[in-house]
Design an enzyme around this catalytic site. Structure first.
Site, PDB file in Angstrom:
ATOM      1  N   CYS A  96     -11.691 -59.810 115.803  1.00 48.54           N
ATOM      2  CA  CYS A  96     -12.406 -58.557 115.501  1.00 48.54           C
ATOM      3  C   CYS A  96     -12.855 -58.576 114.035  1.00 48.54           C
ATOM      4  O   CYS A  96     -12.057 -58.909 113.145  1.00 48.54           O
ATOM      5  CB  CYS A  96     -11.494 -57.361 115.748  1.00 48.54           C
ATOM      6  SG  CYS A  96     -12.305 -55.813 115.289  1.00 48.54           S
ATOM      7  N   HIS A 124       3.752 -60.087 115.824  1.00 44.37           N
ATOM      8  CA  HIS A 124       2.459 -59.760 116.452  1.00 44.37           C
ATOM      9  C   HIS A 124       1.444 -60.835 116.034  1.00 44.37           C
ATOM     10  O   HIS A 124       1.418 -61.241 114.866  1.00 44.37           O
ATOM     11  CB  HIS A 124       1.997 -58.368 116.003  1.00 44.37           C
ATOM     12  CG  HIS A 124       0.804 -57.889 116.788  1.00 44.37           C
ATOM     13  ND1 HIS A 124      -0.473 -58.284 116.480  1.00 44.37           N
ATOM     14  CD2 HIS A 124       0.703 -57.085 117.875  1.00 44.37           C
ATOM     15  CE1 HIS A 124      -1.323 -57.724 117.343  1.00 44.37           C
ATOM     16  NE2 HIS A 124      -0.621 -56.997 118.206  1.00 44.37           N
ATOM     17  N   GLU A 126      -1.653 -60.759 115.350  1.00 42.59           N
ATOM     18  CA  GLU A 126      -2.521 -60.395 114.209  1.00 42.59           C
ATOM     19  C   GLU A 126      -1.779 -60.620 112.895  1.00 42.59           C
ATOM     20  O   GLU A 126      -2.359 -61.115 111.920  1.00 42.59           O
ATOM     21  CB  GLU A 126      -2.975 -58.930 114.327  1.00 42.59           C
ATOM     22  CG  GLU A 126      -3.901 -58.542 113.176  1.00 42.59           C
ATOM     23  CD  GLU A 126      -4.266 -57.065 113.162  1.00 42.59           C
ATOM     24  OE1 GLU A 126      -4.433 -56.466 114.247  1.00 42.59           O
ATOM     25  OE2 GLU A 126      -4.392 -56.511 112.051  1.00 42.59           O
ATOM     26  N   THR A 168      -4.088 -53.713 111.658  1.00 36.89           N
ATOM     27  CA  THR A 168      -5.137 -52.726 111.958  1.00 36.89           C
ATOM     28  C   THR A 168      -4.717 -51.662 112.970  1.00 36.89           C
ATOM     29  O   THR A 168      -5.396 -50.645 113.103  1.00 36.89           O
ATOM     30  CB  THR A 168      -6.377 -53.441 112.545  1.00 36.89           C
ATOM     31  OG1 THR A 168      -5.953 -54.213 113.674  1.00 36.89           O
ATOM     32  CG2 THR A 168      -7.056 -54.318 111.527  1.00 36.89           C
ATOM     33  N   CYS A 198      -7.813 -49.511 111.740  1.00 35.33           N
ATOM     34  CA  CYS A 198      -9.224 -49.435 112.128  1.00 35.33           C
ATOM     35  C   CYS A 198      -9.602 -48.071 112.694  1.00 35.33           C
ATOM     36  O   CYS A 198      -8.739 -47.271 113.076  1.00 35.33           O
ATOM     37  CB  CYS A 198      -9.535 -50.536 113.139  1.00 35.33           C
ATOM     38  SG  CYS A 198      -8.891 -50.163 114.763  1.00 35.33           S
ATOM     39  N   ASN A 228      -1.605 -50.974 119.814  1.00 29.39           N
ATOM     40  CA  ASN A 228      -2.164 -49.623 119.645  1.00 29.39           C
ATOM     41  C   ASN A 228      -1.781 -48.705 120.788  1.00 29.39           C
ATOM     42  O   ASN A 228      -1.624 -47.501 120.600  1.00 29.39           O
ATOM     43  CB  ASN A 228      -3.671 -49.687 119.376  1.00 29.39           C
ATOM     44  CG  ASN A 228      -4.458 -49.972 120.618  1.00 29.39           C
ATOM     45  OD1 ASN A 228      -4.781 -49.062 121.351  1.00 29.39           O
ATOM     46  ND2 ASN A 228      -4.759 -51.248 120.876  1.00 29.39           N
TER      47      ASN A 228
HETATM   48  S1  SF4 Z   1      -8.277 -52.037 117.828  1.00 29.85           S
HETATM   49 FE1  SF4 Z   1      -9.478 -52.013 115.940  1.00 29.85          FE
HETATM   50  S2  SF4 Z   1      -9.034 -53.969 114.926  1.00 29.85           S
HETATM   51 FE2  SF4 Z   1      -8.343 -54.141 117.075  1.00 29.85          FE
HETATM   52  S3  SF4 Z   1     -10.091 -55.020 118.144  1.00 29.85           S
HETATM   53 FE3  SF4 Z   1     -10.315 -52.796 118.289  1.00 29.85          FE
HETATM   54  S4  SF4 Z   1     -11.640 -52.221 116.536  1.00 29.85           S
HETATM   55 FE4  SF4 Z   1     -10.846 -54.282 116.163  1.00 29.85          FE
END
Ligand code: SF4
Length: 314
Positions: A96, A124, A126, A168, A198, A228
Protein backbone atom coordinates in the site's frame (compact mmCIF):
# COMPACT_ATOMS: atom_id res chain seq x y z
CA UNK A 1 -34.39 -6.44 15.22
CA UNK A 2 -32.93 -3.69 13.07
CA UNK A 3 -29.59 -3.67 11.31
CA UNK A 4 -27.44 -0.54 11.21
CA UNK A 5 -24.59 -0.69 8.71
CA UNK A 6 -21.49 1.43 9.31
CA UNK A 7 -20.06 3.87 6.78
CA UNK A 8 -17.37 3.76 5.66
CA UNK A 9 -16.61 0.06 5.95
CA UNK A 10 -14.82 -2.70 4.05
CA UNK A 11 -12.26 -2.38 1.28
CA UNK A 12 -9.85 0.57 1.36
CA UNK A 13 -7.88 1.90 -1.59
CA UNK A 14 -4.76 -0.11 -0.67
CA UNK A 15 -6.66 -3.41 -0.54
CA UNK A 16 -8.50 -2.65 -3.79
CA UNK A 17 -5.17 -2.00 -5.47
CA UNK A 18 -3.45 -5.12 -4.08
CA UNK A 19 -6.27 -7.39 -5.29
CA UNK A 20 -6.39 -5.69 -8.68
CA UNK A 21 -2.62 -6.17 -9.10
CA UNK A 22 -2.94 -9.89 -8.34
CA UNK A 23 -5.93 -10.38 -10.64
CA UNK A 24 -4.26 -8.46 -13.49
CA UNK A 25 -1.05 -10.46 -13.10
CA UNK A 26 -3.05 -13.71 -13.19
CA UNK A 27 -4.94 -12.65 -16.30
CA UNK A 28 -1.83 -11.47 -18.15
CA UNK A 29 0.73 -14.11 -17.14
CA UNK A 30 -1.50 -17.03 -16.05
CA UNK A 31 -1.00 -19.29 -13.03
CA UNK A 32 1.01 -19.69 -10.95
CA UNK A 33 1.53 -16.21 -9.57
CA UNK A 34 3.38 -16.21 -6.25
CA UNK A 35 2.44 -13.77 -3.50
CA UNK A 36 4.72 -13.14 -0.54
CA UNK A 37 2.35 -13.58 2.41
CA UNK A 38 -1.47 -13.32 2.14
CA UNK A 39 -2.13 -10.45 -0.27
CA UNK A 40 -4.48 -8.96 2.36
CA UNK A 41 -5.59 -10.56 5.63
CA UNK A 42 -8.94 -11.98 4.58
CA UNK A 43 -9.78 -15.67 4.14
CA UNK A 44 -12.46 -15.09 1.48
CA UNK A 45 -10.13 -12.96 -0.66
CA UNK A 46 -7.23 -15.39 -0.28
CA UNK A 47 -9.30 -18.49 -1.17
CA UNK A 48 -10.83 -16.71 -4.15
CA UNK A 49 -7.39 -15.79 -5.54
CA UNK A 50 -6.01 -19.26 -4.79
CA UNK A 51 -8.81 -20.73 -6.89
CA UNK A 52 -7.63 -18.50 -9.77
CA UNK A 53 -4.02 -19.69 -9.46
CA UNK A 54 -2.34 -17.43 -6.88
CA UNK A 55 0.07 -19.19 -4.50
CA UNK A 56 0.64 -17.52 -1.15
CA UNK A 57 4.10 -18.25 0.22
CA UNK A 58 6.29 -17.03 3.08
CA UNK A 59 9.66 -18.23 1.78
CA UNK A 60 10.84 -17.09 -1.64
CA UNK A 61 14.08 -19.17 -1.56
CA UNK A 62 12.78 -21.95 -3.79
CA UNK A 63 11.27 -19.81 -6.54
CA UNK A 64 12.78 -20.33 -9.97
CA UNK A 65 14.36 -17.50 -11.95
CA UNK A 66 11.71 -15.52 -13.86
CA UNK A 67 8.84 -16.53 -11.53
CA UNK A 68 6.30 -13.82 -10.92
CA UNK A 69 6.16 -12.57 -7.35
CA UNK A 70 3.82 -10.04 -5.79
CA UNK A 71 4.62 -8.30 -2.51
CA UNK A 72 1.48 -8.13 -0.34
CA UNK A 73 -0.22 -4.89 0.74
CA UNK A 74 1.67 -5.05 4.06
CA UNK A 75 5.05 -4.41 2.41
CA UNK A 76 8.39 -6.18 2.73
CA UNK A 77 11.88 -5.53 4.09
CA UNK A 78 14.92 -4.43 2.06
CA UNK A 79 16.27 -7.99 2.42
CA UNK A 80 13.27 -9.53 0.69
CA UNK A 81 13.41 -6.94 -2.06
CA UNK A 82 17.14 -7.63 -2.60
CA UNK A 83 16.66 -11.41 -2.52
CA UNK A 84 13.92 -11.18 -5.17
CA UNK A 85 16.25 -9.13 -7.34
CA UNK A 86 19.19 -11.54 -6.88
CA UNK A 87 16.96 -14.44 -7.88
CA UNK A 88 15.81 -12.55 -10.98
CA UNK A 89 12.15 -12.76 -10.07
CA UNK A 90 9.63 -10.58 -11.85
CA UNK A 91 8.18 -8.52 -9.03
CA UNK A 92 4.97 -6.51 -8.84
CA UNK A 93 4.80 -4.46 -5.68
CA UNK A 94 1.32 -4.36 -4.09
CA UNK A 95 2.59 -2.63 -0.94
CA UNK A 96 0.00 0.00 0.00
CA UNK A 97 1.41 3.45 -0.87
CA UNK A 98 0.60 4.52 2.70
CA UNK A 99 2.88 1.77 4.04
CA UNK A 100 5.54 2.84 1.53
CA UNK A 101 5.28 6.35 3.00
CA UNK A 102 6.25 4.92 6.42
CA UNK A 103 9.09 2.94 4.80
CA UNK A 104 10.44 6.18 3.36
CA UNK A 105 10.30 7.92 6.74
CA UNK A 106 12.18 5.02 8.35
CA UNK A 107 14.72 4.95 5.52
CA UNK A 108 15.43 8.65 6.07
CA UNK A 109 15.91 8.24 9.83
CA UNK A 110 18.15 5.27 9.12
CA UNK A 111 20.29 7.32 6.68
CA UNK A 112 20.46 10.15 9.25
CA UNK A 113 21.43 7.64 11.99
CA UNK A 114 18.61 8.68 14.31
CA UNK A 115 17.36 6.08 16.78
CA UNK A 116 13.81 5.28 15.71
CA UNK A 117 10.83 3.91 17.60
CA UNK A 118 8.19 1.98 15.69
CA UNK A 119 4.82 1.74 17.45
CA UNK A 120 3.23 -1.49 16.25
CA UNK A 121 2.35 -5.12 16.89
CA UNK A 122 5.21 -7.61 17.10
CA UNK A 123 5.13 -10.25 14.38
CA UNK A 124 2.74 -8.39 12.06
CA UNK A 125 4.12 -8.52 8.49
CA UNK A 126 3.84 -4.74 8.09
CA UNK A 127 5.96 -4.28 11.21
CA UNK A 128 8.54 -6.78 9.99
CA UNK A 129 8.73 -4.98 6.63
CA UNK A 130 9.07 -1.56 8.27
CA UNK A 131 11.76 -2.74 10.71
CA UNK A 132 13.55 -4.24 7.72
CA UNK A 133 13.77 -0.81 6.07
CA UNK A 134 16.12 0.44 8.80
CA UNK A 135 19.81 -0.47 8.76
CA UNK A 136 20.65 -0.80 12.46
CA UNK A 137 24.28 0.03 13.32
CA UNK A 138 26.34 0.60 16.48
CA UNK A 139 25.33 4.27 16.25
CA UNK A 140 21.58 3.93 15.80
CA UNK A 141 18.84 1.30 15.90
CA UNK A 142 15.13 0.79 15.40
CA UNK A 143 13.05 -0.22 18.45
CA UNK A 144 9.56 -1.73 18.46
CA UNK A 145 7.15 -0.62 21.19
CA UNK A 146 3.67 -2.04 21.66
CA UNK A 147 2.62 -0.13 24.79
CA UNK A 148 3.68 2.41 27.42
CA UNK A 149 5.61 -0.22 29.43
CA UNK A 150 7.77 -0.83 26.36
CA UNK A 151 8.46 2.93 26.15
CA UNK A 152 9.52 2.97 29.82
CA UNK A 153 11.85 0.04 29.20
CA UNK A 154 13.77 1.81 26.40
CA UNK A 155 17.38 2.47 27.35
CA UNK A 156 17.72 5.56 25.12
CA UNK A 157 18.79 8.83 26.74
CA UNK A 158 15.95 11.30 27.29
CA UNK A 159 17.74 14.19 25.57
CA UNK A 160 19.08 12.45 22.47
CA UNK A 161 17.34 12.88 19.10
CA UNK A 162 14.72 10.15 18.67
CA UNK A 163 12.22 9.61 15.88
CA UNK A 164 8.97 7.66 15.85
CA UNK A 165 6.72 6.09 13.22
CA UNK A 166 3.67 3.85 13.55
CA UNK A 167 2.03 0.85 11.94
CA UNK A 168 -0.84 2.05 9.72
CA UNK A 169 -3.66 0.01 11.27
CA UNK A 170 -3.39 0.75 14.99
CA UNK A 171 -5.99 1.99 17.46
CA UNK A 172 -6.06 5.79 17.19
CA UNK A 173 -6.76 6.22 20.91
CA UNK A 174 -4.10 3.79 22.19
CA UNK A 175 -1.48 5.18 19.80
CA UNK A 176 -2.19 8.76 20.85
CA UNK A 177 -1.48 7.78 24.48
CA UNK A 178 1.82 6.13 23.52
CA UNK A 179 2.86 9.16 21.43
CA UNK A 180 2.00 11.52 24.31
CA UNK A 181 4.18 9.40 26.57
CA UNK A 182 7.05 9.49 24.06
CA UNK A 183 6.73 13.29 23.81
CA UNK A 184 6.94 13.62 27.59
CA UNK A 185 10.00 11.40 27.79
CA UNK A 186 12.04 12.50 24.76
CA UNK A 187 12.72 16.24 24.50
CA UNK A 188 14.04 15.96 20.95
CA UNK A 189 11.39 13.69 19.48
CA UNK A 190 10.57 13.95 15.78
CA UNK A 191 7.67 12.25 14.05
CA UNK A 192 5.58 12.24 10.88
CA UNK A 193 4.04 15.55 9.71
CA UNK A 194 0.83 13.71 9.06
CA UNK A 195 -0.35 10.68 11.00
CA UNK A 196 0.95 7.26 9.93
CA UNK A 197 -2.34 5.60 10.91
CA UNK A 198 -4.07 5.57 7.55
CA UNK A 199 -7.29 7.34 6.57
CA UNK A 200 -9.16 4.04 6.18
CA UNK A 201 -8.27 2.84 9.68
CA UNK A 202 -9.27 6.20 11.16
CA UNK A 203 -12.59 6.41 9.30
CA UNK A 204 -13.61 2.82 10.13
CA UNK A 205 -12.76 3.31 13.81
CA UNK A 206 -14.77 6.55 14.00
CA UNK A 207 -17.73 4.86 12.27
CA UNK A 208 -17.74 2.03 14.85
CA UNK A 209 -17.60 4.54 17.70
CA UNK A 210 -20.79 6.12 16.30
CA UNK A 211 -22.41 2.70 15.82
CA UNK A 212 -21.62 1.65 19.38
CA UNK A 213 -23.85 4.44 20.73
CA UNK A 214 -26.89 2.99 19.00
CA UNK A 215 -26.40 -0.79 19.04
CA UNK A 216 -26.74 -3.69 21.52
CA UNK A 217 -24.44 -5.92 19.49
CA UNK A 218 -21.86 -5.21 16.77
CA UNK A 219 -20.61 -7.62 14.14
CA UNK A 220 -17.22 -6.86 12.61
CA UNK A 221 -16.61 -8.76 9.39
CA UNK A 222 -12.95 -9.66 9.12
CA UNK A 223 -10.45 -12.48 9.54
CA UNK A 224 -8.72 -13.26 12.83
CA UNK A 225 -5.33 -12.08 11.53
CA UNK A 226 -6.64 -8.73 10.24
CA UNK A 227 -5.14 -5.97 12.40
CA UNK A 228 -7.63 -3.25 11.53
CA UNK A 229 -10.62 -5.61 12.02
CA UNK A 230 -9.37 -6.54 15.49
CA UNK A 231 -9.05 -2.85 16.37
CA UNK A 232 -12.70 -2.33 15.33
CA UNK A 233 -13.75 -5.19 17.60
CA UNK A 234 -11.81 -3.64 20.51
CA UNK A 235 -13.60 -0.30 20.02
CA UNK A 236 -17.02 -1.96 20.32
CA UNK A 237 -15.94 -3.87 23.43
CA UNK A 238 -14.42 -0.75 25.04
CA UNK A 239 -17.74 1.02 24.49
CA UNK A 240 -19.42 -1.79 26.45
CA UNK A 241 -21.19 -3.37 23.46
CA UNK A 242 -21.04 -7.11 22.79
CA UNK A 243 -18.85 -7.21 19.66
CA UNK A 244 -18.01 -10.27 17.53
CA UNK A 245 -15.40 -10.67 14.82
CA UNK A 246 -16.82 -12.96 12.13
CA UNK A 247 -15.34 -14.26 8.90
CA UNK A 248 -18.71 -14.92 7.24
CA UNK A 249 -22.41 -15.57 7.85
CA UNK A 250 -21.50 -19.16 8.83
CA UNK A 251 -20.00 -17.88 12.11
CA UNK A 252 -23.26 -16.29 13.32
CA UNK A 253 -25.03 -17.90 16.29
CA UNK A 254 -28.74 -17.22 16.66
CA UNK A 255 -28.48 -16.96 20.47
CA UNK A 256 -26.21 -13.88 20.15
CA UNK A 257 -29.27 -11.91 19.10
CA UNK A 258 -31.64 -12.85 21.97
CA UNK A 259 -33.19 -9.63 23.33
CA UNK A 260 -31.19 -7.47 20.92
CA UNK A 261 -32.95 -4.68 19.06
CA UNK A 262 -30.20 -2.97 17.08
CA UNK A 263 -27.44 -4.91 15.39
CA UNK A 264 -24.45 -2.91 14.17
CA UNK A 265 -22.57 -4.23 11.17
CA UNK A 266 -19.19 -3.19 9.80
CA UNK A 267 -16.24 -4.68 7.95
CA UNK A 268 -12.48 -4.30 8.26
CA UNK A 269 -10.51 -2.79 5.37
CA UNK A 270 -9.70 -6.21 3.88
CA UNK A 271 -13.24 -7.69 3.98
CA UNK A 272 -15.33 -7.60 0.77
CA UNK A 273 -18.88 -6.21 0.61
CA UNK A 274 -20.35 -9.57 -0.42
CA UNK A 275 -19.69 -10.84 3.11
CA UNK A 276 -21.72 -7.94 4.56
CA UNK A 277 -24.60 -8.71 2.19
CA UNK A 278 -24.50 -12.45 3.07
CA UNK A 279 -24.66 -11.55 6.76
CA UNK A 280 -27.60 -9.22 6.18
CA UNK A 281 -29.47 -12.12 4.45
CA UNK A 282 -28.71 -14.46 7.36
CA UNK A 283 -29.84 -11.85 9.92
CA UNK A 284 -33.09 -11.48 8.01
CA UNK A 285 -33.57 -15.25 8.38
CA UNK A 286 -33.05 -14.69 12.12
CA UNK A 287 -35.86 -12.10 12.09
CA UNK A 288 -34.16 -8.76 11.33
CA UNK A 289 -36.58 -6.35 9.69
CA UNK A 290 -35.09 -2.98 8.81
CA UNK A 291 -31.68 -2.33 7.28
CA UNK A 292 -30.29 1.21 7.59
CA UNK A 293 -27.07 2.57 6.10
CA UNK A 294 -25.62 5.07 8.58
CA UNK A 295 -24.07 8.29 7.34
CA UNK A 296 -20.33 8.71 7.38
CA UNK A 297 -17.27 10.08 5.61
CA UNK A 298 -17.29 9.49 1.86
CA UNK A 299 -13.88 8.16 0.85
CA UNK A 300 -12.48 9.21 -2.50
CA UNK A 301 -8.92 7.90 -2.20
CA UNK A 302 -7.80 5.59 -5.00
CA UNK A 303 -4.35 4.20 -5.84
CA UNK A 304 -3.16 3.35 -9.34
CA UNK A 305 -1.74 -0.08 -10.15
CA UNK A 306 1.80 -0.30 -11.64
CA UNK A 307 1.91 1.04 -15.20
CA UNK A 308 3.29 -2.21 -16.55
CA UNK A 309 0.16 -4.08 -15.47
CA UNK A 310 -2.30 -1.43 -16.58
CA UNK A 311 -0.82 -1.24 -20.08
CA UNK A 312 -0.03 -4.95 -20.67
CA UNK A 313 -2.72 -7.10 -22.27
CA UNK A 314 -2.86 -10.82 -22.56
S1 SF4 B 1 -5.67 -0.28 5.72
FE1 SF4 B 1 -4.67 1.65 5.20
S2 SF4 B 1 -2.48 1.16 5.02
FE2 SF4 B 1 -3.63 -0.79 4.97
S3 SF4 B 1 -3.96 -1.17 2.79
FE3 SF4 B 1 -5.74 -0.02 3.51
S4 SF4 B 1 -5.26 2.16 3.09
FE4 SF4 B 1 -3.35 0.98 2.99
Amino acid sequence: MNILIANPRGFCAGVDRAIEITEKALSIFGAPIYVKHEIVHNNYVVKNLEAKGAKFIENIENLKEGSILIFSAHGVSNDIENKAQEKNLKVFNATCPLVTKVHMEVQKYSDDKINTILIGHKGHPEVEGTIGRYKSTDQARIFLVENINDVNALTLKNDEPVAYVTQTTLSLDDTEKIIDHLKKRFKNLVGPKKEDICYATQNRQNAVKKLSKKCDIILVVGSKNSSNSNRLKEIGIKAGVSTKLVDSENDLKVEWFNNKNNIGLTAGASAPEILIQNIVSKLKEFGALEVTETEGVVEKTTFKIPKELSTLHR
